[in-house]
Each structure stands twice: as C-alpha cells, then as structure tokens.
Motif scaffolding. Sequence first.
Motif, PDB file in Angstrom:
ATOM      1  N   VAL A  52     -22.931  35.877  66.047  1.00 17.35           N
ATOM      2  CA  VAL A  52     -23.300  34.456  66.009  1.00 17.35           C
ATOM      3  C   VAL A  52     -24.793  34.315  65.709  1.00 17.35           C
ATOM      4  N   ILE A  53     -25.624  35.111  66.367  1.00 14.56           N
ATOM      5  CA  ILE A  53     -27.069  35.054  66.101  1.00 14.56           C
ATOM      6  C   ILE A  53     -27.360  35.331  64.629  1.00 14.56           C
ATOM      7  N   ASN A  54     -26.735  36.357  64.077  1.00 19.24           N
ATOM      8  CA  ASN A  54     -26.960  36.688  62.665  1.00 19.24           C
ATOM      9  C   ASN A  54     -26.461  35.592  61.736  1.00 19.24           C
ATOM     10  N   THR A  55     -25.354  34.962  62.077  1.00 21.09           N
ATOM     11  CA  THR A  55     -24.833  33.854  61.274  1.00 21.09           C
ATOM     12  C   THR A  55     -25.824  32.695  61.273  1.00 21.09           C
ATOM     13  N   VAL A  56     -26.288  32.315  62.451  1.00 15.10           N
ATOM     14  CA  VAL A  56     -27.263  31.232  62.567  1.00 15.10           C
ATOM     15  C   VAL A  56     -28.538  31.607  61.808  1.00 15.10           C
ATOM     16  N   GLY A  57     -28.970  32.847  61.955  1.00 13.26           N
ATOM     17  CA  GLY A  57     -30.167  33.301  61.253  1.00 13.26           C
ATOM     18  C   GLY A  57     -30.030  33.211  59.745  1.00 13.26           C
ATOM     19  N   HIS A  58     -28.893  33.619  59.228  1.00 17.30           N
ATOM     20  CA  HIS A  58     -28.664  33.544  57.782  1.00 17.30           C
ATOM     21  C   HIS A  58     -28.705  32.089  57.302  1.00 17.30           C
ATOM     22  N   LEU A  59     -27.985  31.214  57.982  1.00 17.63           N
ATOM     23  CA  LEU A  59     -27.948  29.808  57.569  1.00 17.63           C
ATOM     24  C   LEU A  59     -29.340  29.175  57.649  1.00 17.63           C
ATOM     25  N   GLU A  61     -32.300  30.675  57.502  1.00 20.41           N
ATOM     26  CA  GLU A  61     -33.190  31.214  56.475  1.00 20.41           C
ATOM     27  C   GLU A  61     -32.860  30.623  55.110  1.00 20.41           C
ATOM     28  N   ALA A  62     -31.576  30.518  54.791  1.00 15.19           N
ATOM     29  CA  ALA A  62     -31.161  29.927  53.516  1.00 15.19           C
ATOM     30  C   ALA A  62     -31.621  28.471  53.427  1.00 15.19           C
ATOM     31  N   ALA A  63     -31.608  27.757  54.550  1.00 17.53           N
ATOM     32  CA  ALA A  63     -32.016  26.350  54.590  1.00 17.53           C
ATOM     33  C   ALA A  63     -33.528  26.181  54.709  1.00 17.53           C
ATOM     34  N   ILE A  88     -36.764  15.072  65.698  1.00 24.55           N
ATOM     35  CA  ILE A  88     -35.466  15.349  65.081  1.00 24.55           C
ATOM     36  C   ILE A  88     -35.371  14.588  63.765  1.00 24.55           C
ATOM     37  N   THR A  89     -35.070  15.320  62.694  1.00 24.12           N
ATOM     38  CA  THR A  89     -34.948  14.730  61.357  1.00 24.12           C
ATOM     39  C   THR A  89     -33.590  15.096  60.769  1.00 24.12           C
ATOM     40  N   ASP A  90     -33.357  14.630  59.553  1.00 24.82           N
ATOM     41  CA  ASP A  90     -32.106  14.963  58.869  1.00 24.82           C
ATOM     42  C   ASP A  90     -31.930  16.470  58.713  1.00 24.82           C
ATOM     43  N   LYS A  91     -33.022  17.209  58.588  1.00 17.93           N
ATOM     44  CA  LYS A  91     -32.923  18.669  58.480  1.00 17.93           C
ATOM     45  C   LYS A  91     -32.201  19.262  59.691  1.00 17.93           C
ATOM     46  N   ASP A  92     -32.514  18.742  60.874  1.00 18.13           N
ATOM     47  CA  ASP A  92     -31.893  19.250  62.100  1.00 18.13           C
ATOM     48  C   ASP A  92     -30.397  18.948  62.120  1.00 18.13           C
ATOM     49  N   PHE A  93     -30.042  17.713  61.789  1.00 17.26           N
ATOM     50  CA  PHE A  93     -28.626  17.335  61.775  1.00 17.26           C
ATOM     51  C   PHE A  93     -27.842  18.134  60.729  1.00 17.26           C
ATOM     52  N   GLU A  94     -28.429  18.315  59.557  1.00 17.97           N
ATOM     53  CA  GLU A  94     -27.720  19.033  58.489  1.00 17.97           C
ATOM     54  C   GLU A  94     -27.538  20.507  58.827  1.00 17.97           C
ATOM     55  N   LEU A  95     -28.569  21.137  59.371  1.00 14.49           N
ATOM     56  CA  LEU A  95     -28.421  22.547  59.736  1.00 14.49           C
ATOM     57  C   LEU A  95     -27.445  22.693  60.902  1.00 14.49           C
ATOM     58  N   ALA A  96     -27.510  21.792  61.866  1.00 15.33           N
ATOM     59  CA  ALA A  96     -26.558  21.829  62.991  1.00 15.33           C
ATOM     60  C   ALA A  96     -25.126  21.716  62.483  1.00 15.33           C
TER      61      ALA A  96
END
Length: 130
Positions: A52-59, A61-63, A88-96
């Motif tokens: 899960v940590i690696n998945t979150v990290g990949h997303l 970094e890509a974002a 909190i901005t749109d970046k936070d909502f979109e990455l979440a």
Amino acid sequence: MSDDDTKAAKERVYSEAEVTERLKKDLPNWRYENGWIRRKYKTHSWKSTLMVINTVGHLAEAAWHHPDIAASYAFVEVKLMNHAAKGITDKDFELARKIEDVVQWQPAKEGGALEGTPATDQRFAYVKYD
C-alpha cells in the motif's frame, strides 16, 4: 516570487466546511483533521502494508503531490494537504480519489479474468476492504 509560489497562490483553498462536505459526498472513508484530509487503510500484514505504501508513493510521485504517510504492521495512514497553498486544494481531492480507487480495487468484484486475492486463505490476505 517563484513560479511555484505564484501557481500555489492561485490554487483555491477550501474551507473546513467545504472540505468536510466534499469528503462526505465524494470520499466518505476520508476525514478532515488538523488541516489534513486523512485515510487509514487496514491491511493483513507488513507485506500488505508495504505494498500500500509503495502504491501511494507511485501515485503521489506521478502526480507530483506528496502525502505524509504513517505505517504500522497492519495499517497505513495517508495524510494530504497542499503545503504550498497552506490548505486543502483540488490536488488533495484528486490524489485522494486516485489512491482510493487503486488501493480499494477488487478485481474479483468486476468479473473477468482477474480473480483477486483468495478470500478463503489468510496466507494471501491483503487489504481489509471497506
């Protein structure tokens, strides 16, 4: 003022009430606390936690938008806040949303060739899905 500062200054920062309402509507398993939107993912083991940590990290970094992450044997907590915009901005909502979609993905529920991890054998248990 650098280009990054100018861009951050133009980003809309949502109020606490707006954040809470948007989470309720779009990301019900996330919460707002102390200036961050947060989500705790429960896992079955350290191996799952690291995936899960690696998945979150990949997303992230890509974002090019980076969360704070806390982890233990059977959970990962993700915290998002736009540091440059100081809120909190749109970046936070979109990455979440992207993190939620990927971590909570259950291929077996979609039908098709991908069966997902076996639910009947704890040796292969992965994320504790909502």
